[in-house]
Write a protein that holds these residues in place. Structure first.
Motif, PDB file in Angstrom:
ATOM      1  N   ARG A   2       0.749  -1.064  -0.118  1.00  0.00           N
ATOM      2  CA  ARG A   2       0.052  -0.224  -0.169  1.00  0.00           C
ATOM      3  C   ARG A   2       0.975   1.343  -0.032  1.00  0.00           C
ATOM      4  NH1 ARG A   2      -2.517  -1.263   4.269  1.00  0.00           N
ATOM      5  NH2 ARG A   2      -4.357  -2.219   3.445  1.00  0.00           N
ATOM      6  N   TRP A   3       1.836   1.394   0.644  1.00  0.00           N
ATOM      7  CA  TRP A   3       2.820   2.329   0.817  1.00  0.00           C
ATOM      8  C   TRP A   3       3.725   2.545  -0.366  1.00  0.00           C
ATOM      9  CZ3 TRP A   3       8.279   2.265   0.909  1.00  0.00           C
ATOM     10  CH2 TRP A   3       8.973   3.349   1.077  1.00  0.00           C
ATOM     11  N   PHE A   4       4.158   1.381  -0.902  1.00  0.00           N
ATOM     12  CA  PHE A   4       5.087   1.351  -2.121  1.00  0.00           C
ATOM     13  C   PHE A   4       4.416   1.915  -3.131  1.00  0.00           C
ATOM     14  CE2 PHE A   4       6.997  -1.544  -5.624  1.00  0.00           C
ATOM     15  CZ  PHE A   4       8.154  -0.783  -5.677  1.00  0.00           C
ATOM     16  N   ALA A   5       2.962   1.555  -3.085  1.00  0.00           N
ATOM     17  CA  ALA A   5       2.229   1.808  -4.363  1.00  0.00           C
ATOM     18  C   ALA A   5       1.953   3.453  -4.648  1.00  0.00           C
ATOM     19  CB  ALA A   5       0.817   1.214  -4.484  1.00  0.00           C
ATOM     20  N   GLN A   6       2.109   4.017  -3.506  1.00  0.00           N
ATOM     21  CA  GLN A   6       1.896   5.592  -3.642  1.00  0.00           C
ATOM     22  C   GLN A   6       2.727   6.349  -4.626  1.00  0.00           C
ATOM     23  OE1 GLN A   6       1.070   6.940   0.806  1.00  0.00           O
ATOM     24  NE2 GLN A   6       2.952   6.008   0.680  1.00  0.00           N
ATOM     25  N   GLN A   7       2.033   7.564  -5.256  1.00  0.00           N
ATOM     26  CA  GLN A   7       2.656   7.965  -6.225  1.00  0.00           C
ATOM     27  C   GLN A   7       4.315   8.627  -5.907  1.00  0.00           C
ATOM     28  OE1 GLN A   7       0.326  11.041  -8.211  1.00  0.00           O
ATOM     29  NE2 GLN A   7       2.118  11.739  -9.326  1.00  0.00           N
ATOM     30  N   ASP A   8       4.277   9.241  -4.746  1.00  0.00           N
ATOM     31  CA  ASP A   8       5.612   9.785  -4.278  1.00  0.00           C
ATOM     32  C   ASP A   8       6.619   8.776  -4.097  1.00  0.00           C
ATOM     33  OD1 ASP A   8       4.190   8.828  -2.256  1.00  0.00           O
ATOM     34  OD2 ASP A   8       5.055  10.426  -0.950  1.00  0.00           O
ATOM     35  N   ILE A   9       6.235   7.632  -3.804  1.00  0.00           N
ATOM     36  CA  ILE A   9       7.034   6.408  -3.559  1.00  0.00           C
ATOM     37  C   ILE A   9       7.629   5.978  -4.893  1.00  0.00           C
ATOM     38  CG2 ILE A   9       7.633   4.154  -2.323  1.00  0.00           C
ATOM     39  CD1 ILE A   9       7.332   6.686  -0.515  1.00  0.00           C
ATOM     40  N   TYR A  42      11.858   0.445 -12.820  1.00  0.00           N
ATOM     41  CA  TYR A  42      10.959   0.595 -13.902  1.00  0.00           C
ATOM     42  C   TYR A  42       9.399   0.758 -13.305  1.00  0.00           C
ATOM     43  CZ  TYR A  42      14.556   0.413 -17.392  1.00  0.00           C
ATOM     44  OH  TYR A  42      15.531   0.874 -18.286  1.00  0.00           O
ATOM     45  N   THR A  43       8.974   1.800 -13.035  1.00  0.00           N
ATOM     46  CA  THR A  43       7.729   1.955 -12.414  1.00  0.00           C
ATOM     47  C   THR A  43       6.611   1.608 -13.349  1.00  0.00           C
ATOM     48  OG1 THR A  43       6.249   3.410 -11.424  1.00  0.00           O
ATOM     49  CG2 THR A  43       7.386   4.186 -12.879  1.00  0.00           C
ATOM     50  N   CYS A  44       5.401   1.016 -12.861  1.00  0.00           N
ATOM     51  CA  CYS A  44       4.385   0.975 -13.806  1.00  0.00           C
ATOM     52  C   CYS A  44       3.257   1.841 -13.265  1.00  0.00           C
ATOM     53  CB  CYS A  44       3.722  -0.420 -13.604  1.00  0.00           C
ATOM     54  SG  CYS A  44       5.043  -1.845 -13.976  1.00  0.00           S
ATOM     55  N   ASN A  45       3.542   2.982 -12.412  1.00  0.00           N
ATOM     56  CA  ASN A  45       2.434   4.095 -12.030  1.00  0.00           C
ATOM     57  C   ASN A  45       2.007   4.948 -13.160  1.00  0.00           C
ATOM     58  OD1 ASN A  45       1.887   6.725 -11.019  1.00  0.00           O
ATOM     59  ND2 ASN A  45       1.482   5.367  -9.079  1.00  0.00           N
ATOM     60  N   SER A  46       0.846   4.917 -13.223  1.00  0.00           N
ATOM     61  CA  SER A  46       0.453   5.797 -14.702  1.00  0.00           C
ATOM     62  C   SER A  46       0.800   7.314 -14.609  1.00  0.00           C
ATOM     63  CB  SER A  46      -0.992   5.717 -14.938  1.00  0.00           C
ATOM     64  OG  SER A  46      -1.453   4.333 -15.042  1.00  0.00           O
ATOM     65  N   LYS A  47       0.491   7.738 -13.225  1.00  0.00           N
ATOM     66  CA  LYS A  47       0.832   9.221 -12.999  1.00  0.00           C
ATOM     67  C   LYS A  47       2.500   9.691 -13.472  1.00  0.00           C
ATOM     68  CE  LYS A  47      -3.389  10.474 -10.812  1.00  0.00           C
ATOM     69  NZ  LYS A  47      -4.179  11.011  -9.593  1.00  0.00           N
ATOM     70  N   VAL A  48       2.899   8.543 -12.671  1.00  0.00           N
ATOM     71  CA  VAL A  48       4.680   8.753 -12.734  1.00  0.00           C
ATOM     72  C   VAL A  48       5.042   8.504 -14.304  1.00  0.00           C
ATOM     73  CG1 VAL A  48       6.725   7.927 -12.053  1.00  0.00           C
ATOM     74  CG2 VAL A  48       4.856   8.075 -10.353  1.00  0.00           C
ATOM     75  N   LEU A  49       4.346   7.692 -14.694  1.00  0.00           N
ATOM     76  CA  LEU A  49       4.976   7.289 -16.279  1.00  0.00           C
ATOM     77  C   LEU A  49       4.621   8.701 -17.012  1.00  0.00           C
ATOM     78  CD1 LEU A  49       3.927   3.653 -16.857  1.00  0.00           C
ATOM     79  CD2 LEU A  49       6.181   4.586 -16.655  1.00  0.00           C
ATOM     80  N   ALA A  50       3.707   9.455 -16.911  1.00  0.00           N
ATOM     81  CA  ALA A  50       2.989  10.502 -17.621  1.00  0.00           C
ATOM     82  C   ALA A  50       3.824  12.015 -17.157  1.00  0.00           C
ATOM     83  CB  ALA A  50       1.522  10.660 -17.528  1.00  0.00           C
ATOM     84  N   SER A  51       4.483  11.744 -16.113  1.00  0.00           N
ATOM     85  CA  SER A  51       5.136  13.052 -15.534  1.00  0.00           C
ATOM     86  C   SER A  51       6.175  13.628 -16.363  1.00  0.00           C
ATOM     87  CB  SER A  51       5.476  12.783 -13.985  1.00  0.00           C
ATOM     88  OG  SER A  51       6.453  11.785 -13.942  1.00  0.00           O
ATOM     89  N   PRO A  52       6.380  14.774 -16.565  1.00  0.00           N
ATOM     90  CA  PRO A  52       7.447  15.476 -17.233  1.00  0.00           C
ATOM     91  C   PRO A  52       8.876  14.941 -16.409  1.00  0.00           C
ATOM     92  CG  PRO A  52       6.174  16.984 -16.905  1.00  0.00           C
ATOM     93  CD  PRO A  52       5.574  15.748 -16.032  1.00  0.00           C
ATOM     94  N   GLU A  53       8.878  14.609 -15.206  1.00  0.00           N
ATOM     95  CA  GLU A  53      10.095  14.461 -14.436  1.00  0.00           C
ATOM     96  C   GLU A  53      10.523  12.971 -14.615  1.00  0.00           C
ATOM     97  OE1 GLU A  53       7.573  17.460 -12.367  1.00  0.00           O
ATOM     98  OE2 GLU A  53       7.067  15.391 -12.910  1.00  0.00           O
ATOM     99  N   PHE A  54       9.576  12.404 -15.010  1.00  0.00           N
ATOM    100  CA  PHE A  54      10.040  10.600 -15.439  1.00  0.00           C
ATOM    101  C   PHE A  54      10.771  10.675 -16.719  1.00  0.00           C
ATOM    102  CE2 PHE A  54       9.208   6.734 -17.383  1.00  0.00           C
ATOM    103  CZ  PHE A  54       9.834   5.998 -16.643  1.00  0.00           C
ATOM    104  N   ALA A  55       9.987  11.705 -17.569  1.00  0.00           N
ATOM    105  CA  ALA A  55      10.602  11.733 -19.008  1.00  0.00           C
ATOM    106  C   ALA A  55      12.151  12.069 -19.000  1.00  0.00           C
ATOM    107  CB  ALA A  55       9.726  12.470 -19.976  1.00  0.00           C
TER     108      ALA A  55
END
Length: 945
Positions: free
Chosen positions: A392-399, A409-422
């Protein structure tokens, strides 16, 4: 799809790389990435992927979704154990775990196991319903076994009810977490994403002259391809043999799953699939779309593949790119960090990355890699709840954002879409988009059988140029259909049985899972009528006496007398093959050496036991490594000729009275900077050996194999050879460049140094008896030996140090590889005996393979290969060396088992002896000679593909 546990234990690749996700291993962390090359568009692509998801292929398992559970007190849980393979992402996860400990006070231990033994270790633990680990980060292909065999906790309500399932891309949730596909039942949280993408040479693509020439020839601008048609054009344009440049590097390797994964990229993008909603494959995998996709892949290979890439996977395609041979390469994203590293890739600054192109009808998919995190069903409820807290903790967007920054290699949708990840790495925008349209191979329990078929048939057509694509796909369809039918996996409403435990319940009892073959002798049908006795030939030694006692038990139960006929070792082989050359019927079975498999199979002496062992489930009762090396020929073929009977391998004995002496411990730590203990690496073993080498005191560090007779020295050297990442041959039985590789040379140099520095005197021609004698005589602190010879060391009437003798497994090599040279034998049925006697012999083997009989075999002193017995507390307590033996039998490897193995052995014994024992020449000279002579022997025998 990830490169799974058993077979792909990979090669050492270019400097900054270690094995990764889809083959098992990963590159070193990427350097700070240059500016992004393309904007990620995961959101839109994700919606499209979700809309295009295929219909469910199987109905949900019999698992019930859980009722709301009462709150469980987790305050007593102070640490959590996560099992994963040994590679960089596991180090990143440990850093994440340290963050969790800092925040919650609960310590997280990420326990890393080398890829070669990771799967074996895990499933051995699971077969015993072990609780050593709270979670495992397992392969997507493990979902079927994990769910249906009751190992994984059903996390459906947890992931769905708390919205965690919605945080990752739908495609990753499906292929890393769901079983059966389309059922809505989830068994894992998507953790380490991966898939195929492409790297390309921007310096070529953006060169004005190249751009102009391309547009003139093809009528559109040169740029990263958006369709496979464009990719073919570009590949042909840059294929210039006279300049040493070629269009592509694509997967072709015959080992494990490489070629199948490469083909999947076009297969899915042509609109084809492996199966329909009811798991039928006829008319699906051999559809016109599938045939056309495979024809495209063959054309791409024929026209534009760089030379030397007829057996290529992640390492080879990267090497071709780094060497300037290719304009574009296919690879898993896990291996792109090496290409972004200027210390590894001279084209790093001009390397770009793009996603898999679209097929002829606009479909766009990529073959999956990576893993998901599952909770073990057998742990206590409070530990299950604590594990959920971590997920539950690991799945949070900030983690997840921190996970990505570390290199995960995250599978989190919001992280993948973020400019920071790119901006983290140049390949991240392409990765983000790809993780919305990944698809995977089968994840059913019989996925391994399906994979062997696809690898074989695709290899024949694409690489070897045999037949047509239609022929290949028809054969795959026919054989896959049969495998799935035999497994009961075809039909509307058909789904493999699954545990009924919920994710918050007590661990499922054994009854909740399907009873494996060999569980209890009471369920075995009676033997065929008319057979009064069976004759088994074996060598003359104690295990044959133990087998006679087992035979007596069989006679008491079924009335058939079993005669274990013993022949002295010196004449055992000669007697057997003389009898076989006459097609004799004096013996019904033989317990023969693993090296005999090639002769037994190719010369017609052994009965093919494949269908018998697989259909009865006997093949699944032993560790995969022992099934491969005691039973299978050719290696990797899935054809079995023997049942693993007497397991054995090299391990080590050591003097605990020396290792645990306070003065010795203090002196060692002062000199070497770490505690004195059984070594975990060969580097540590060398330190300890040198420390205890004291000629003035008559004490030496080691006793290792050096004997020139038969195979002793070769077997000793194999322990380091395999653990340095070297092998005797490649997938096509070529040895040049393999057995004389830098890794092989370094391993042999280590063995020579160990012999020179620390071997007890008088052991220049030593095998099992001599090293044991040196230990018993107080000359050595540690000795190498087969486990079969350790009973003498545990006997106080033989060994004065018996009470203070400990045992440890072969240490790890410099890159974490860990293997042991195989000993022992398998039981084969003679092909020349009458059919009714063959059936009676099968009945004996089926009875002998059962868990309760294998447990009796172990109690008598036999070295069982049964996974459950090896993992049991009872087995560990039978003898002091059994815990080390059980672990070792998950990572054994063997010498050649081809019919000419004897000729090959003479060469290795001779050349290794000259260098190691006699001190002649260099290791490179020795290995080059072995390679040259082995290559000639194999070519003359027609064994080089």
């Amino acid at each position: 799809m990830n490169k799974r546990f058993f077979w792909l234990i990979a090669s050492i690749v270019v400097a900054a790389m270690v094995l990764a996700a889809c083959g098992g291993q990963a590159p070193a962390p990427a350097e700070e990435a240059p500016a992004k090359e393309e904007a990620a568009e995961p959101a839109a692509a994700e919606e499209k992927a979700a809309a295009e998801e295929p219909a469910a292929t199987e109905e949900e398992p019999a698992a019930e979704t859980e009722a709301p559970a009462e709150e469980i007190d987790t305050s007593g849980v102070t640490e959590l154990n996560i099992l994963w393979a040994q590679w960089d992402p596991a180090d990143y996860l440990q850093e994440i775990g340290n963050m969790y400990e800092a925040e919650t006070g609960i310590k997280v231990n990420v326990i890393q196991e080398p890829w070669g033994s990771f799967g074996d270790l895990f499933f051995t633990e699971m077969s015993a319903q072990g609780t050593s680990y709270d979670m495992v980060i397992g392969d997507s292909q493990w979902l079927g076994q994990g769910a249906t065999q009751g190992h994984y906790l059903n996390m459906t309500d947890f992931l769905v009810g708390e919205g965690i399932a919605d945080t990752v891309t739908p495609a990753t949730l499906t292929y890393y977490g769901e079983y059966p596909t389309g059922s809505g039942q989830y068994w894992a949280f998507p953790t380490e994403g991966d898939a195929n993408g492409w790297a390309y040479r921007k310096d070529l693509f953006e060169d004005p002259d190249e751009m102009a020439a391309f547009e003139t020839e093809y009528g559109y601008p040169l740029a990263p391809p958006e369709t496979y048609e464009q990719l073919m054009d570009i590949a042909k344009f840059f294929t210039r043999p006279d300049d040493g440049l070629y269009g592509v590097g694509i997967y072709t390797q015959a080992d494990y799953d490489a070629l199948t994964m490469g083909v999947e990229n076009v297969l899915f993008s042509w609109g084809a699939n492996w199966q329909d909603a009811n798991n039928n494959v006829e008319g699906v995998i051999n559809s016109p779309e599938a045939v056309a996709a495979v024809e495209f892949y063959r054309e791409l290979y024929d026209c534009c593949q760089a030379p030397g890439l007829s057996n290529a996977f992640f390492a080879e395609v990267n090497d071709a790119f780094i060497g300037g041979q290719t304009a574009m390469i296919m690879n898993y994203f896990a291996f792109f960090p090496a290409l972004a590293n200027p210390e590894v890739n001279p084209y790093a600054e001009s390397t770009g990355y793009f996603v898999n192109p679209k097929g002829p009808n606009g479909d766009q998919h990529a073959a999956l890699g990576g893993q998901g995190m599952s909770i073990i069903s057998y742990i206590a409820p409070e530990r299950q709840e604590a594990s959920k807290d971590f997920i539950r903790w690991f799945a949070q967007q900030d983690i997840q954002s921190e996970w990505a920054k570390l290199g995960g290699y995250t599978c989190n949708s919001k992280v993948l879409a973020s400019p920071e990840f790119a901006e983290i790495a140049p390949y991240n925008p392409a990765f983000a988009k790809t993780m919305t349209f990944v698809k995977d191979f089968w994840n059913v329990p019989v996925f391994g059988e399906l994979l062997v078929v696809s690898q074989t048939e695709l290899g024949k057509y694409i690489v070897s140029g045999e037949g047509t694509a239609e022929d290949a796909m028809n054969t795959i369809a026919e054989e896959h259909q049969q495998i799935l039918q035999d497994a009961g996996l075809i039909g509307e409403g058909v789904a493999p049985g699954a545990p009924t435990q919920s994710d918050s319940s007590e661990a499922a009892p054994a009854e909740a899972t399907e009873e494996p073959a060999g569980e209890s002798s009471s369920a075995l049908p009676p033997p065929p009528e008319g057979i009064d006795e069976l004759n088994i030939l074996w060598a003359q030694w104690d295990p044959a006496d133990y087998l006679q006692e087992i035979g007596n038990m069989y006679e008491e139960q079924f009335g058939i007398k079993v005669n274990v006929i013993q022949e002295p070792w010196g004449s055992f082989g000669d007697l057997f093959f003389t009898e076989m050359s006459a097609q004799g019927t004096s013996y019904d079975m033989v317990i023969g050496d693993s090296q005999w498999l090639g002769q037994g199979a190719t010369q017609g002496h052994y009965l093919d036991l494949t269908d018998f062992m697989t259909e009865t489930g006997i093949a699944d009762t032993v560790t995969p490594a022992t099934l491969t090396y005691y039973g299978e020929y050719p290696t990797g073929s899935g054809q079995y000729w023997a049942f693993p009977t007497e397991g054995d391998a090299n391990g080590w004995a050591y003097r605990k009275d020396l290792f645990e002496d306070p003065d010795e411990m203090a002196a060692f730590e002062t000199e070497y900077g770490y505690p004195l203990a059984p070594p975990e690496t060969y580097e540590q073993l060398m330190d300890i050996a040198k420390f205890f080498t004291r000629p003035d005191d008559g004490l030496y560090g080691v006793g290792i194999y050096t004997q020139a007779d038969y195979d002793a020295l070769t077997m000793g050297v194999e322990n380091v050879l395999f653990s340095w990442g070297a092998n005797w041959q490649d997938a096509n039985n070529n040895v040049e460049g393999v057995i004389n590789s830098p890794e092989a040379v370094a391993a042999v140099e280590f063995y020579r140094e160990l012999y020179d520095c620390c071997q007890a005197p008088g052991l220049s021609n030593a095998f099992f008896a001599e090293v044991n004698d040196a230990f018993i005589g107080g000359q050595t602190a540690m000795i190498m030996n087969y486990f079969a010879f350790f009973p003498a060391l545990a006997n106080p009437e033989v060994n004065p140090y018996a009470e203070s003798t400990g045992y440890f497994v072969n240490p790890k090599g410099p890159n974490g590889d860990q293997y042991a040279a195989l000993g022992g034998q398998g039981m084969s049925i003679i092909s020349y005996i009458a059919p009714e006697r063959q059936e009676a012999a099968k009945h004996f083997i089926q009875w002998f393979a059962q868990q309760d009989i294998q447990s009796e075999w172990a109690k008598l002193g036999g070295y069982t290969c049964n996974s459950k017995v090896l993992a049991s507390p009872e087995f560990a307590e039978i003898a002091p060396y059994n815990p080390a033996f059980a672990k070792t039998m998950t990572f054994v490897k063997d010498f050649w088992n081809v019919p000419v193995f004897g000729e090959l052995l003479v060469v290795s014994q001779t050349e290794l002896g000259k260098y190691i024992v006699s001190g002649e020449g260099t290791a490179e000279d020795a290995m080059n000679t072995i390679a040259e002579e082995h290559q000639q022997i194999l070519q003359d025998a027609g064994l080089v593909q």
